[in-house]
Design an enzyme around this catalytic site. Structure first.
Site, short mmCIF file in Angstrom:
data_model
loop_
_atom_site.label_atom_id
_atom_site.label_comp_id
_atom_site.label_asym_id
_atom_site.label_seq_id
_atom_site.Cartn_x
_atom_site.Cartn_y
_atom_site.Cartn_z
N LEU A 358 0.83 -1.21 0.00
CA LEU A 358 0.00 0.00 0.00
C LEU A 358 0.86 1.25 0.00
CD1 LEU A 358 -2.69 -1.01 2.63
CD2 LEU A 358 -3.03 -0.79 0.18
N ARG A 365 7.10 -0.72 5.55
CA ARG A 365 6.19 -0.93 4.43
C ARG A 365 4.83 -1.37 4.94
NH1 ARG A 365 8.76 -2.68 -0.60
NH2 ARG A 365 10.81 -1.72 -0.62
N LYS A 381 1.60 -3.53 8.79
CA LYS A 381 2.76 -2.66 8.70
C LYS A 381 3.97 -3.41 9.24
CE LYS A 381 4.12 2.00 9.28
NZ LYS A 381 3.52 3.30 9.11
N ASP A 477 3.35 11.87 15.75
CA ASP A 477 3.68 11.99 14.32
C ASP A 477 2.44 12.34 13.50
OD1 ASP A 477 5.35 12.11 12.19
OD2 ASP A 477 5.44 9.93 11.87
#
Ligand SMILES: *[C@@H]1O[C@H](CO)[C@@H](O)[C@H](O)[C@H]1NC(C)=O
Ligand SMILES: *[C@@H]1O[C@H](CO)[C@@H](O)[C@H](O)[C@H]1NC(C)=O
Ligand SMILES: *[C@@H]1O[C@H](CO)[C@@H](O)[C@H](O)[C@H]1NC(C)=O
Ligand SMILES: *[C@@H]1O[C@H](CO)[C@@H](O)[C@H](O)[C@H]1NC(C)=O
Ligand SMILES: *[C@@H]1O[C@H](CO)[C@@H](O)[C@H](O)[C@H]1NC(C)=O
Ligand SMILES: *[C@@H]1O[C@H](CO)[C@@H](O)[C@H](O)[C@H]1NC(C)=O
Length: 672
Positions: A358, A365, A381, A477
């Site tokens: 994705l 990734r 993930k 974040d």
């Protein structure tokens, strides 16, 4: 006992019935009979002799110094009824001798014609079960025989240990010859070894008119040679009694020897019926090593196939072990329900194939997958993480974050650990990340209503993390690429807390600053401490990014100083031209009040002084219109807010300490 025990019972029955039928049919005629194997026949046996289940006439079974006999059950009338001469007759039989080694055997077998079936007085060994020492040579025996002798017995005046002889009342043959045959084509003689366990055929013919006896030997497959092995003129009228039995005798000596007759035919005054070789029973297999060609080919192939299969299986097991290997520690037991097996994730993503990728983010990734059992779509993930430091705390946090439930938060479903790798499993967000829509060239952009709803959603999600949950969760974040869009285009915060994995357990002196350039609050670079207010700072930058459709920091062509979004917006705010910064792709089709509110709130939130920033509860109230935006405060702090205003409004892109930026996710490209 060798035989056809392998054959199933019904087959055996049919086999016997057929043979029985064939034998009785011909045996009914006293002048001609044939045994194609002896199973089910009425042949008479005594001594060691027996008929094996597959139809071999087994005259001796290996037991030493004994004898065996077999007779056609009814006697035949050999004499011409009118003048008493012996009529012509012929016999054919197939035999085999098996011993400890080819050519080394004891003692031999005979085909004979005898006036009696009582041969109890006959001796074994060199007497071949035919005669006794006392009777040997006595003309009152009335015996004619053909001997197949495998022992050189000097008292019988034998020529060698492998010969064929014609015997009249006496085992000292009238005529004998070493075993073999004359080739029809060349006329050459070819030796044969009687005790070779090769089946051979013998023909015995008596011509009553010419008073001639001839004996012929040949290998099994060969037709009867024209030239006989032995031939003598002898009038059997002086020997044979009218009523005589035909049969076989065999004897053993000290060696383990087996004498077999496979088939037999006889004709009195008629030719002996031809023995059909393909109908004969098979000899037993001997020796430790089966000499079958088929097995010789199949065995190595089978064994190498087996070894290959074994190696393959071991390889697969090991590969499977390596492929699906996970890290699991004792303390994880309590997190069990949140733990995914690597195998499940591997299969869900078809082995992490690129077609399921994705995106590639700062931490690793992300792959799309479908869990086999639940058929639910997930995003997996893969975060590479070498150190085990702080892992326990982080997993505890991940698991507790798994309990976070909010419509503007991407649900974390669980995790999996491998060596050097952490896998996080989230709900799959079909519409991907927000930054694609803001900065991508090809994809449709979002209208203002959608953008504002996303802003409100993200604010609400962040408020939940900061204040409404049982403990304070700092996202660390916040940025457009960490905002994901669900099926209804609602903004959802993803990746929360992940940044924390990278600053756990590190020396406070050199605390790594984690976040994304342009979103990092200045005090974070100085103090290295994340707080709810550093999240608010990043949220402020995010507000500006969504409203302006521009990245926080852009390196412009041919300019040393990068473009700073916050500075630019501040400048326009101070000039009173705030609508000029709103994303031109909206084509002026937006709610001016909402857009200006978002921009001003963005400036307030991203103020360099933490205390000047509102908290998320206030932010949500302003956005929802439940509180009036404090225009006054913004005016004051931007005018008097200290030296940091202007170009230093956000953190400078050149790091104050290069080491502290070691793990910063420099995300100027914004790709995820
Ligand atoms: C051979 O046959 C005899 C008599 O039937 C029997 O006593 C003996 O055990 C047999 N020997 C073998 C090796 O089968
Ligand atoms: C005996 O009879 C048969 C047939 O009748 C005949 O072929 C044969 O020559 C006779 N033998 C003698 C010695 O008469
Ligand atoms: C067979 O012959 C022997 C003598 O050679 C004799 O003692 C025995 O009774 C005979 N058996 C039969 C069944 O006639
Ligand atoms: C031959 O056998 C008969 C009957 O058994 C006997 O009377 C005769 O003496 C024997 N002949 C010799 C030479 O042994
Ligand atoms: C055949 O056997 C005989 C007798 O054992 C021997 O003399 C002769 O050399 C053999 N012939 C061959 C071709 O082996
Ligand atoms: C021998 O027997 C086989 C089958 O048992 C048969 O097919 C074949 O025709 C027979 N051969 C002769 C020459 O009768």
């Amino acid at each position: 006992m060798p035989g056809i025990n392998g054959i199933t019972t019904p087959l055996k029955l049919i086999f016997f019935l057929c043979l029985n039928f064939a034998t009785t049919l011909t045996a009914g005629d006293d002048h001609q009979f044939i045994y194609s194997g002896f199973a089910g026949s009425d042949i008479i046996v005594n001594g060691l002799a027996e008929v094996t289940p597959n139809g071999l006439l087994h005259l001796t079974n290996g037991t030493a110094q004994l004898k065996g006999h077999a007779f056609h059950p009814t006697p035949l009338n050999f004499h011409e009824p009118l003048n008493g001469t012996v009529q012509s007759f012929s016999a054919a039989f197939v035999f085999a001798i098996r011993s400890i080694a080819p050519g080394v055997s004891a003692h031999g077998l005979t085909f004979f014609i005898s006036p009696t079936k009582n041969m109890s007085s006959a001796f074994s060994n060199q007497f071949l079960g035919l005669l006794s020492k006392q009777k040997n040579g006595n003309s009152s025996n009335h015996i004619f025989a053909v001997e197949l002798d495998t022992v050189l017995s000097s008292d019988m005046l034998d020529v060698d240990d492998n010969h064929v002889g014609i015997d009249i009342n006496d085992l000292r043959s009238v005529k004998s010859h070493y075993a073999g045959y004359y080739d029809d084509m060349s006329g050459n003689f070819h030796n044969l070894t009687l005790a070779s366990f090769e089946a051979m055929q013998v023909w015995v013919d008596y011509d009553g008119g010419r008073k001639q006896i001839s004996v012929t030997l040949a290998p099994l497959q060969m037709a009867k040679p024209m030239k006989p092995l032995l031939s003598i003129n002898y009038d059997l009228s002086r020997v044979l009694k009218d009523k005589s039995y035909v049969g076989f005798s065999a004897s053993t000596g000290i060696l383990d020897s087996h004498h077999y007759v496979l088939g037999w035919s006889f004709g009195l005054n008629k030719p002996a019926p031809v023995i059909n070789i393909s109908k004969l029973p098979k000899l037993p297999r001997i020796g430790p090593k089966p000499r079958s060609k088929l097995l010789e080919i199949i065995l190595p192939v089978a064994s190498s196939t087996f070894i290959l299969a074994l190696v393959t299986v071991i390889f697969l097991v090991i590969r499977r072990k390596i492929r699906y290997a996970e890290l699991r520690e004792d303390w994880e037991v309590e997190f069990g329900p949140h733990r995914f097996s690597y195998k499940d994730l591997f299969h869900a993503t078809e082995g992490f194939k690129n077609k399921h990728l994705l995106g590639i983010g700062g931490f690793g990734r992300v792959y799309k997958g479908v869990l086999r059992k639940s058929k639910s779509e997930v995003a997996v993930k893969r975060v590479s993480h070498e150190s085990r430091q702080g892992m326990k705390e982080f997993i505890a946090e991940v698991v507790s974050m798994g309990r976070l439930r909010h419509k503007n938060i991407v649900q974390l479903l669980g995790y999996c650990r491998r060596k050097g790798e952490l896998l996080l499993v989230y709900d799959y967000m079909p519409n991907g990340s927000l930054d694609k829509y803001l900065h991508g060239n090809t994809i449709q952009t979002l209208d203002w209503a959608q953008r504002f709803r996303i802003i409100q959603g993200v604010a609400s999600g962040l408020l939940y993390l900061h204040e409404d949950w049982e403990q304070v969760v700092i996202h660390r974040d916040i940025k457009a690429s960490n905002v994901l869009l669900d099926g209804e285009m609602n903004g959802r915060l993803g990746d929360f807390g992940l940044a924390r994995l990278y600053d756990h357990g590190t020396d406070p002196q050199t605390t790594h600053v984690v976040g994304t350039m342009g979103y990092i609050a200045p005090e974070l670079t100085r103090m290295g401490r994340a707080s709810t207010l550093t999240d608010v700072f990043a949220f402020g930058v995010f507000l500006l990014e969504v409203t302006c459709g521009r990245r926080p920091i852009t390196q412009q062509d041919g300019q040393d100083v990068p473009f700073m979004l916050v500075d630019w917006v501040l400048e326009h705010w101070q000039k009173g031209s705030l609508p000029n910064v709103v994303d031109t792709r909206l084509l002026n089709n937006y709610n001016v009040d909402e857009a200006c509110l978002a921009l001003k709130l963005g400036l307030l939130c991203s103020h360099p002084l933490p205390n000047a920033r509102p908290n998320m509860r206030q932010v949500v109230q302003y956005l929802d219109g439940n509180a009036i935006f404090p225009e006054q405060i913004l005016t004051e702090i931007t005018r008097n807010g200290g030296v940091e205003m202007g170009a230093n409004y956000v953190v400078s892109p050149s790091p104050p300490s290069s080491t502290s930026f070691g793990t910063i996710t420099v995300d100027l490209s914004g790709g995820r």
